[in-house]
Design a protein around this motif. Sequence first.
Motif, mmCIF file in Angstrom:
data_model
loop_
_atom_site.group_PDB
_atom_site.id
_atom_site.type_symbol
_atom_site.label_atom_id
_atom_site.label_comp_id
_atom_site.label_asym_id
_atom_site.label_seq_id
_atom_site.Cartn_x
_atom_site.Cartn_y
_atom_site.Cartn_z
ATOM 1 N N GLY B 80 0.837 -1.199 0.000
ATOM 2 C CA GLY B 80 0.000 0.000 0.000
ATOM 3 C C GLY B 80 0.870 1.247 0.000
ATOM 4 O O GLY B 80 0.671 2.169 -0.788
ATOM 5 N N GLU B 81 1.867 1.241 0.861
ATOM 6 C CA GLU B 81 2.744 2.414 0.930
ATOM 7 C C GLU B 81 3.576 2.542 -0.340
ATOM 8 O O GLU B 81 3.808 3.642 -0.845
ATOM 9 C CB GLU B 81 3.641 2.334 2.176
ATOM 10 C CG GLU B 81 2.813 2.463 3.435
ATOM 11 C CD GLU B 81 3.626 2.622 4.720
ATOM 12 O OE1 GLU B 81 4.853 2.845 4.660
ATOM 13 O OE2 GLU B 81 3.001 2.516 5.790
ATOM 14 N N LEU B 82 4.005 1.415 -0.850
ATOM 15 C CA LEU B 82 4.766 1.441 -2.092
ATOM 16 C C LEU B 82 3.923 2.064 -3.205
ATOM 17 O O LEU B 82 4.387 2.935 -3.954
ATOM 18 C CB LEU B 82 5.169 0.015 -2.478
ATOM 19 C CG LEU B 82 5.990 -0.123 -3.750
ATOM 20 C CD1 LEU B 82 7.340 0.564 -3.596
ATOM 21 C CD2 LEU B 82 6.189 -1.598 -4.100
ATOM 22 N N ALA B 83 2.676 1.643 -3.283
ATOM 23 C CA ALA B 83 1.797 2.171 -4.332
ATOM 24 C C ALA B 83 1.659 3.687 -4.212
ATOM 25 O O ALA B 83 1.727 4.412 -5.206
ATOM 26 C CB ALA B 83 0.421 1.505 -4.249
ATOM 27 N N VAL B 84 1.489 4.147 -2.988
ATOM 28 C CA VAL B 84 1.331 5.588 -2.790
ATOM 29 C C VAL B 84 2.608 6.332 -3.195
ATOM 30 O O VAL B 84 2.547 7.367 -3.856
ATOM 31 C CB VAL B 84 0.968 5.900 -1.326
ATOM 32 C CG1 VAL B 84 1.037 7.384 -1.055
ATOM 33 C CG2 VAL B 84 -0.430 5.374 -1.018
ATOM 34 N N GLU B 85 3.740 5.780 -2.846
ATOM 35 C CA GLU B 85 4.993 6.453 -3.193
ATOM 36 C C GLU B 85 5.226 6.446 -4.701
ATOM 37 O O GLU B 85 5.714 7.412 -5.275
ATOM 38 C CB GLU B 85 6.176 5.800 -2.476
ATOM 39 C CG GLU B 85 6.155 5.947 -0.965
ATOM 40 C CD GLU B 85 6.207 7.392 -0.493
ATOM 41 O OE1 GLU B 85 6.571 8.274 -1.299
ATOM 42 O OE2 GLU B 85 5.866 7.641 0.671
ATOM 43 N N VAL B 86 4.904 5.362 -5.329
ATOM 44 C CA VAL B 86 5.048 5.298 -6.782
ATOM 45 C C VAL B 86 4.122 6.325 -7.428
ATOM 46 O O VAL B 86 4.502 7.066 -8.336
ATOM 47 C CB VAL B 86 4.728 3.886 -7.311
ATOM 48 C CG1 VAL B 86 4.602 3.894 -8.832
ATOM 49 C CG2 VAL B 86 5.806 2.900 -6.889
ATOM 50 N N VAL B 144 10.122 -2.376 -15.149
ATOM 51 C CA VAL B 144 11.058 -2.343 -14.024
ATOM 52 C C VAL B 144 10.462 -3.201 -12.926
ATOM 53 O O VAL B 144 9.250 -3.163 -12.704
ATOM 54 C CB VAL B 144 11.245 -0.894 -13.508
ATOM 55 C CG1 VAL B 144 12.083 -0.877 -12.249
ATOM 56 C CG2 VAL B 144 11.893 -0.028 -14.574
ATOM 57 N N THR B 145 11.279 -3.984 -12.253
ATOM 58 C CA THR B 145 10.749 -4.764 -11.142
ATOM 59 C C THR B 145 11.245 -4.185 -9.830
ATOM 60 O O THR B 145 12.301 -3.558 -9.761
ATOM 61 C CB THR B 145 11.170 -6.244 -11.216
ATOM 62 O OG1 THR B 145 12.592 -6.322 -11.207
ATOM 63 C CG2 THR B 145 10.642 -6.889 -12.484
ATOM 64 N N ILE B 294 13.043 3.717 -3.094
ATOM 65 C CA ILE B 294 12.850 2.628 -4.049
ATOM 66 C C ILE B 294 11.844 3.034 -5.117
ATOM 67 O O ILE B 294 12.073 2.867 -6.324
ATOM 68 C CB ILE B 294 12.374 1.352 -3.304
ATOM 69 C CG1 ILE B 294 13.502 0.805 -2.428
ATOM 70 C CG2 ILE B 294 11.887 0.301 -4.295
ATOM 71 C CD1 ILE B 294 13.090 -0.340 -1.518
ATOM 72 N N ALA B 295 10.738 3.604 -4.662
ATOM 73 C CA ALA B 295 9.697 4.004 -5.610
ATOM 74 C C ALA B 295 10.231 5.057 -6.585
ATOM 75 O O ALA B 295 10.031 4.956 -7.797
ATOM 76 C CB ALA B 295 8.489 4.554 -4.852
ATOM 77 N N ARG B 296 10.919 6.037 -6.057
ATOM 78 C CA ARG B 296 11.410 7.116 -6.922
ATOM 79 C C ARG B 296 12.404 6.588 -7.947
ATOM 80 O O ARG B 296 12.383 6.983 -9.110
ATOM 81 C CB ARG B 296 12.075 8.210 -6.094
ATOM 82 C CG ARG B 296 11.194 8.812 -5.039
ATOM 83 C CD ARG B 296 11.841 10.064 -4.460
ATOM 84 N NE ARG B 296 11.568 11.192 -5.316
ATOM 85 C CZ ARG B 296 10.435 11.890 -5.254
ATOM 86 N NH1 ARG B 296 9.511 11.584 -4.383
ATOM 87 N NH2 ARG B 296 10.239 12.886 -6.072
ATOM 88 N N ARG B 300 12.137 6.632 -11.901
ATOM 89 C CA ARG B 300 13.152 7.332 -12.689
ATOM 90 C C ARG B 300 13.655 6.435 -13.828
ATOM 91 O O ARG B 300 13.721 6.855 -14.984
ATOM 92 C CB ARG B 300 14.328 7.725 -11.793
ATOM 93 C CG ARG B 300 15.242 8.792 -12.374
ATOM 94 C CD ARG B 300 16.460 9.014 -11.473
ATOM 95 N NE ARG B 300 17.336 7.850 -11.447
ATOM 96 C CZ ARG B 300 18.157 7.497 -12.428
ATOM 97 N NH1 ARG B 300 18.216 8.232 -13.526
ATOM 98 N NH2 ARG B 300 18.911 6.434 -12.316
ATOM 99 N N ILE B 301 13.968 5.217 -13.487
ATOM 100 C CA ILE B 301 14.466 4.302 -14.509
ATOM 101 C C ILE B 301 13.391 4.033 -15.560
ATOM 102 O O ILE B 301 13.650 4.062 -16.763
ATOM 103 C CB ILE B 301 14.911 2.967 -13.870
ATOM 104 C CG1 ILE B 301 16.092 3.217 -12.924
ATOM 105 C CG2 ILE B 301 15.300 1.963 -14.941
ATOM 106 C CD1 ILE B 301 16.524 1.980 -12.159
#
Lengths: 348, 348
Positions: B80-86, B144-145, B294-296, B300-301
């Motif tokens: 959930g947090e990853l999704a928000v940061e992405v 990207v994984t 990680i998300a950023r 970026r990539i």
Amino acid sequence: MNPRSEPTLADVAALAGVSLTTVSRVLNSRGYLSQETKDKVASAIASLGYRPNQVARALHGMRTQTIGLIVPTVALPFFGELAVEVENALAEHGYRILICNSLGKAEREREYLNLLVGNRVDGIISGAHNEDLEEYHDIRMPLVTIDRALSPAVPNVRCDNHAAGREATERLLTGGARRPALLTSSSGPQNLRETGYREALSAKKITPVVLTVPFHTPVEQRQAMVDERLDSVAELIDAVFATDDLAAAEVLEWARTRGLSVPEHLRVIGFDGTSAIRRALPGLTTVRQPIEAIAREAVRILLGQIETARRQRRRSAGGGQDGALGNEVRPVYGPVEFPATIVEGWTA
Amino acid sequence: MNPRSEPTLADVAALAGVSLTTVSRVLNSRGYLSQETKDKVASAIASLGYRPNQVARALHGMRTQTIGLIVPTVALPFFGELAVEVENALAEHGYRILICNSLGKAEREREYLNLLVGNRVDGIISGAHNEDLEEYHDIRMPLVTIDRALSPAVPNVRCDNHAAGREATERLLTGGARRPALLTSSSGPQNLRETGYREALSAKKITPVVLTVPFHTPVEQRQAMVDERLDSVAELIDAVFATDDLAAAEVLEWARTRGLSVPEHLRVIGFDGTSAIRRALPGLTTVRQPIEAIAREAVRILLGQIETARRQRRRSAGGGQDGALGNEVRPVYGPVEFPATIVEGWTA
DNA sequence: ATGAAAGCGCTAACAG
DNA sequence: CTGTTAGCGCTTTCAT
């Protein structure tokens, strides 16, 4: 054709030696096709790795098969689980979901609303709103809200907050509490959990103690604020009904640092009962929201609205005969509520 | 025009008494327009509440400004947090996100992959994969994984699992543990946290104790499985390194029901350190993943890849001259790793 | 400074 | 049974 971009219908048609229409027909299995044609097309599709362009389809069909979901943030387990349940319910009907995290910022919510309309989603489910953003009112699109009522014209699905608030409070009282406090994010008549709390107390002639910490308080400041609120009434109270589980966790932490044992010195009950928090705090007594039921019902109502809207559009476009249409999904007024249930732990 | 459907460019043009082209120009502020025209168009737009149809734009421009994110489920705080940061990182670049919850089902992940390609998202970030789904390999799209490496050709962003696993284990040892167990979802050389754990132990000549409970075990069965695993080695161990915080919570619950006090009898350290779980269990010592970084970086990539792909497409389409293009974002080989940091609680 | 017309990929009449 | 053609709403040469 550039190898890095996706093949199109035309590529398939060329390779199979038939027309665009024919390919389109085998894709949508419409009309009669000779087996031979079907096979040729199928193998062309396979060898190109062709996948229909949904964007083009959407442009033509005037429907994207996508609905927007607006929530404060899926980083909070309640909304994360809600999003997953909505996605599941939609998937059964061939719809997908565009999730938008407003982060409690009106500005961002407004942008998302525009984005969703611009992307021509077929409908919107909103589980977050900054005290009616006016944009919601003049939106020409099927809309359903979850938990917070927006206006009588917009269907609202939620758990029975009023009853749940009353029951949570009663649970503290029957457990032995004499003076339970309420810890919530904002106090007022629109807070139905608070209404239930007050009702349970007034039945026993107990004076309410209402503490608030705003919903969007930054996480680093929350514990200090909770501590401060609780310290100020520590002598008066012997129980806390927190209107979400994470707040309840902060109450537990306060009790721990103050040397109050739970449930002997302090009884605690939370709200939401998400599986993530139940895994983290299996001992927490809480009120579990029927998230799946809420999600399914919101989706059911929304898809009904979408269907109705399509019918109307077709009628006003094609002109003429109505036909017997007695079986439309009727518009829903008033909120749809589902019962919440208490999950026993050892904190109350 | 049907009042319930959105106005189009043509409607605006008609109302403003100009051509489609002109309206398009003021919308994209291209070329020279007289102030008078601009005003006429602007007021027509406003009075109609016109919003450009992004679907049509996407069809023409061959780009949707949308990227797909595949995760097991946003109901788990980490994702959930990853999704928000992405989402945040993408928003800064004018992109939006289509979130897909695979729920650990290969079938569903496959469907989503097709969906994303069909919807012509500009790229995909995958944080979930069932032991390489072959579909990932022949996908003609920037990819990207996150966390799990797919193939050397696909950029992978993650925290430094190896170092983090070693440090977590060392933290238990310096705290006084003599025999820490590892509780993880699947054991093997691809599990870098395990590798780190083993490394820390072998430096001290301690024999590892590795316990596993599969990642997608239904929530109702998890506690029982954790209990069973821990009971079987209870005599041997005096600490547990759990490779996610929720598993750590289950270890704490086991300790509670077995009357083992933490950290005296049993030391526990978790992994992830999401804010939700830190609110729920502020006392848990854990390893915090740098989710935002990680998300950023993943974004970026990915955007770099998208940019490169576009350039290539333009070149091969327009034919001819290359120009000096030394400043492209270079393809990334090998994983990009960010350091994780230990967050102190009182469980270790 | 503005307009006409072609086309993005697909579907759906409307012929044959 | 299969092909031709006209859009869906927008951007973009190419004219004027």
